[in-house]
Every structure is written in structure tokens, then in C-alpha cells.
Write an enzyme that holds these catalytic residues in place. Structure first.
Site, PDB file in Angstrom:
ATOM      1  N   ASP A 152       8.826 -21.712   0.214  1.00 58.56           N
ATOM      2  CA  ASP A 152       7.469 -22.913   0.572  1.00 58.56           C
ATOM      3  C   ASP A 152       6.595 -22.821  -0.273  1.00 58.56           C
ATOM      4  O   ASP A 152       5.576 -21.915   0.037  1.00 58.56           O
ATOM      5  CB  ASP A 152       7.852 -22.665   2.465  1.00 58.56           C
ATOM      6  CG  ASP A 152       6.604 -23.820   2.914  1.00 58.56           C
ATOM      7  OD1 ASP A 152       6.741 -24.952   3.418  1.00 58.56           O
ATOM      8  OD2 ASP A 152       4.984 -23.470   3.252  1.00 58.56           O
ATOM      9  N   ASP A 182       8.871 -29.978  -0.587  1.00 56.87           N
ATOM     10  CA  ASP A 182       8.032 -28.278  -0.831  1.00 56.87           C
ATOM     11  C   ASP A 182       8.813 -27.046   0.085  1.00 56.87           C
ATOM     12  O   ASP A 182       8.061 -26.183   0.201  1.00 56.87           O
ATOM     13  CB  ASP A 182       6.874 -28.223  -0.472  1.00 56.87           C
ATOM     14  CG  ASP A 182       7.024 -28.694   1.080  1.00 56.87           C
ATOM     15  OD1 ASP A 182       7.738 -28.806   1.729  1.00 56.87           O
ATOM     16  OD2 ASP A 182       5.618 -27.970   1.594  1.00 56.87           O
ATOM     17  N   GLU A 183      10.240 -27.505   0.330  1.00 54.60           N
ATOM     18  CA  GLU A 183      10.997 -25.944   1.127  1.00 54.60           C
ATOM     19  C   GLU A 183      12.308 -26.040   0.125  1.00 54.60           C
ATOM     20  O   GLU A 183      13.102 -27.326  -0.170  1.00 54.60           O
ATOM     21  CB  GLU A 183      10.807 -26.302   2.346  1.00 54.60           C
ATOM     22  CG  GLU A 183       9.812 -25.657   3.003  1.00 54.60           C
ATOM     23  CD  GLU A 183      10.233 -26.743   4.722  1.00 54.60           C
ATOM     24  OE1 GLU A 183       9.938 -26.300   4.999  1.00 54.60           O
ATOM     25  OE2 GLU A 183      11.636 -26.550   4.472  1.00 54.60           O
TER      26      GLU A 183
HETATM   27 MG   LIG Z   1       4.600 -26.490   2.415  1.00 51.88          MG
END
Ligand SMILES: [Mg+2]
Length: 437
Positions: free
Chosen positions: A25, A120-121
Site C-alpha cells: 500500500d 495505490d494498492e
Molecule cells: Mg495508500
């Protein structure tokens, strides 16, 4: 589909669940991209907003701004009040998407990304020999270094190493920024009892209310219930899955979706011709096949994507009719499952011959519908057996002498390109701010 160590749904016995997932993350992603691109913003409080007016919402805040209480969802006016001197920056979707692809490329120099879950993961699957905690931690450090050196030092991430994705995601939330948390199944539930129910991914305020009605108020309550009780509490089979996830198991539900290994590559100008592009395709296939063998799988389908447009084909963001109409996909079914590079390369060649004319600008090769070795009928014919042995030998040489010790002729030119490869996966719609909420 399930494999031997992916806990078939009928097993109720507690068992050892190894580390199978590396969950990543990015921390304060949009704000970090801005700080990476604009050095004068580094070390300063930054908030990113699609609308600069005071009534607009911040969709990201740097750690320096978070220290003042600015969060995702904070109004711009409020952010200025909380943190005088804060730098408000307007969102730049394109930059975030471009950096997203660079990050995937960096991660894939260490291990393949199994699924991109948001901008973002991402979740990666650990191979059998990467599951020892010390080795997994070392791999996680390598991923962090690869992102810092290939994308930029402002792009920090929290990595969770765990037996399944739910616990992996939870682990990334336990240490920010720049976290690295391992949750082993033997440490459960101890490692989680200090958490609140709403800290769990997928348990929102409404679910908390619902669980309360079933007298589940704490993590300990959650662990005290059996599968049937959790199914009632959730009102669906999801409750049963939670029972298993909490114990470090994986469910068919979780693992059946993403059984593919693939790489794609935007061709540099000098490779935008059929010969060079074909060499890169072979290189991408070689990488994907080696990884598939490493994970112990056989592919039942092979696809080749070739685009001649200016842009790479995209499944995210504003659709470009023009770019999409120029992306061509060919598929070959591989009867009974195939694993050796030579067989796969000849199938790939047949697909390549069918592509539409033009100079390729983008190529992607993916192996799909992967079957675990245990459910594949072993090759009967001598030649096929030899090809499999040869592929394994190549893998061993690669492992002992570095990648591409042995390669086929077509790859010679492509050897230096596509070193990282780019995952061929989708990124959710980037219309902000909904996707960030
Ligand atoms: Mg994040």
C-alpha cells in the site's frame, strides 16, 4: 480452483498457513507523487484537491499535513485553518497513473504483481521458496528499495506479509508510513485483538452496527464465533470466509479469480518494428513461463496483445476509442495445460502470425487459467517430457547464473529490454474523488 496449500473449503482442521501474500500500500500516494515531481514540496505539508476552492475536498495529504490533522476528505478551507502554510495542489490524474505503472514495473523486478486493487494498492503472491519469514522480509525490503531507486524516494509504501490478502491489507494498516509488518498464522488472534472491528478491510460503520446486533463488539467476539454464527451475522456466505481469513486460511472465493501470469511492455521507439517486437514478446513469455513454473502451475490459455496505436490500450480512465480499436488480442487454448517454454513459444508464434499488419508500439503476453501441477496429466510423449525438462533446466540455470543465461535466438536482441515488464492489469476508474473515498 484451489491448490494444496490454499485450504479447500471443506477443511475445518486448523492448519499451518504459510506467508503467501505480499500486500503493498503506497503511503499518501497522490501527495507523495506531487512531492516526488516537485522537490520544493518535499518535507512540507501538502494536500491534493481536485477543486482548489475552500469548499473542495482534499483527496490526499502528505504526512507533514496529516500531522496537523488534515485527512482525505478534509475541506480545503479547513485544511488551511488546521495547517497555515499548507500547499494545496491540484490533482493530476495522468501523473498518478504514469507513476502507478512505474511502481508496478519496479515491484515486478522483485516479484510479479498478482492483482492491482487500486491505484495505490497491489497484492503479490509469494512463491513457495519465498514464504520463509526471513526471506519474505528480505524480499519486502528489496521491493521498497526498487521503488525508491526506480521511481523515487518520496514514494514510500507499507508492506504486509501474511497468509492471505485480508490479513496482508490489515498488516499494511498497522504501520505507516514506510511500514513492514508480518502476521503469521501462529500469532493469531493475539496480533489483532487490540484492533477495532472497523479497522478490518470491508467492515464499515454499517457492518459494525449489524455485528453489534449479533453481540459481536470486539475482535475477540469475532474469533469466538463459529462459521455458522458468522454466516448469520454477515447474512451471507461472506461470514464463513471471514471465519477462515481470520485464521490465516485462503478461500476458493479469494483465489479463484486471478490465476494468470503475464507481462506487457510499451515498446521503445527503436523496437517499434515486427522483428524487435517479436523478440520482446518471446522475452515476456520466457519471464511469465518461468514464474508460472516457479509457482507450480500449468497454463490452459495463452493470450497475446499487440497495439499499433499511439497509446497503450487501457482499461482505465477516459476511454480512447482510437487506441482501443488498434489493440488486438489473440488467444490460444492449451489442451490439458502446458508449462514448457518451447511449446508456449510455438503457440505464441502462431498467434503472432495472425496479428494485423503495422508496427507494434505495445505488446503483452499472459498465461491464463492456471492449473496446479497436481491436477495436470503428466505428458505422455517423450518429446513433451524433454521439453519440460529443458524448461526446468533453463529455470535452474537462471536461478544459479542470473536471469537469461539461456535464451532462444529471437530473444537475443530483446534481452536488454523489458527487464521489468509491466503488469497487464486494470486500474480502477480514476474519476476523483469517488475512487479515493
Ligand atoms: Mg495508500
Amino acid at each position: 480452483m484451489t491448490t494444496a496449500d490454499e485450504t479447500p473449503f471443506d477443511s475445518a482442521e486448523p492448519r499451518h498457513n504459510p506467508l503467501r501474500v505480499l500486500f503493498l500500500d503506497l503511503n499518501s500516494y497522490f501527495a507523495s507523487v506531487e512531492q516526488q515531481l516537485e522537490p520544493s514540496l518535499r518535507g512540507k505539508p501538502v494536500a491534493v484537491a481536485p477543486v482548489m476552492a475552500d469548499g473542495g475536498c482534499c483527496v490526499a495529504a502528505s504526512y507533514e499535513a496529516k500531522a496537523f490533522g488534515v485527512r482525505t476528505g478534509t475541506r480545503v478551507g479547513e485544511a488551511k485553518r488546521l495547517c497555515p502554510g499548507i500547499h494545496i495542489v491540484k490533482t493530476r490524474h495522468r501523473a498518478y497513473v504514469e507513476m502507478h505503472h512505474k511502481i508496478i514495473e519496479a515491484v515486478e523486478t522483485c516479484l510479479p504483481v498478482e492483482e492491482v486493487l487500486s491505484i495505490d494498492e497491489m497484492a503479490c503472491r509469494l512463491a513457495r521458496d519465498e514464504r520463509d519469514p526471513a526471506k519474505a522480509v528480505e524480499l519486502a525490503h528489496r521491493v521498497k528499495r526498487a521503488i525508491a531507486s526506480r521511481v523515487g524516494e518520496c514514494l514510500r509504501c507499507s508492506i504486509g506479509l501474511a497468509p492471505n490478502r485480508v490479513l496482508g491489507k490489515l498488516a499494511t494498516d498497522m504501520q505507516k508510513p514506510d511500514g513492514l509488518v508480518v502476521i503469521e498464522s501462529g500469532e493469531l488472534p493475539g496480533r489483532l485483538v487490540h484492533l477495532k472491528l472497523q479497522d478490518f478491510p470491508g467492515i464499515g460503520p454499517r457492518m459494525v452496527q449489524r455485528l453489534r446486533a449479533f453481540a459481536i463488539d470486539t475482535v475477540e467476539d469475532l474469533y469466538a464465533r463459529n462459521e455458522e454464527q458468522l454466516e448469520r451475522a454477515w447474512g451471507s456466505v461472506l461470514g464463513r470466509y471471514w471465519h477462515r481469513w481470520l485464521r490465516g486460511q485462503e478461500t476458493v472465493h479469494r483465489t479463484s479469480r486471478t490465476r494468470s501470469v503475464g507481462h506487457q511492455h510499451v515498446l521503445p521507439p527503436e523496437a517499434r518494428n515486427p522483428e524487435a517486437a517479436w523478440g520482446i514478446c518471446v522475452r515476456l513469455l520466457h519471464k511469465a513461463a518461468a514464474r508460472m513454473r516457479h509457482l507450480g502451475y500449468y497454463a490452459q490459455r495463452l493470450t497475446l496483445v499487440v497495439a499499433c496505436g499511439r497509446r497503450r490500450p487501457s482499461t482505465w480512465g477516459p476511454r480512447s476509442e482510437e487506441a482501443e480499436s488498434r489493440a488486438w488480442t489473440g488467444a490460444a487454448s492449451l489442451e490439458g495445460g502446458k508449462q514448457d517454454t518451447l511449446t508456449l513459444a510455438s503457440e505464441l508464434r502462431a498467434l503472432w502470425e495472425k496479428r494485423p499488419p503495422g508496427d507494434p508500439t505495445f505488446v503483452g503476453v499472459t498465461l491464463h487459467d492456471l492449473l496446479p501441477a497436481a491436477s495436470v496429466t503428466l505428458p505422455l510423449f517423450k518429446e513433451e517430457q524433454q521439453r519440460e525438462r529443458l524448461s526446468r533446466l533453463i529455470d535452474e540455470l537462471d536461478a544459479s547464473h542470473g536471469p537469461l543465461t539461456v535464451y532462444t535466438g529471437a530473444m537475443h536482441e530483446a534481452r536488454k529490454s523489458a527487464a521489468g515488464g509491466i503488469a497487464f492489469r486494470s486500474v480502477p476508474d480514476l474519476d476523483l474523488p469517488d475512487s479515493v473515498a
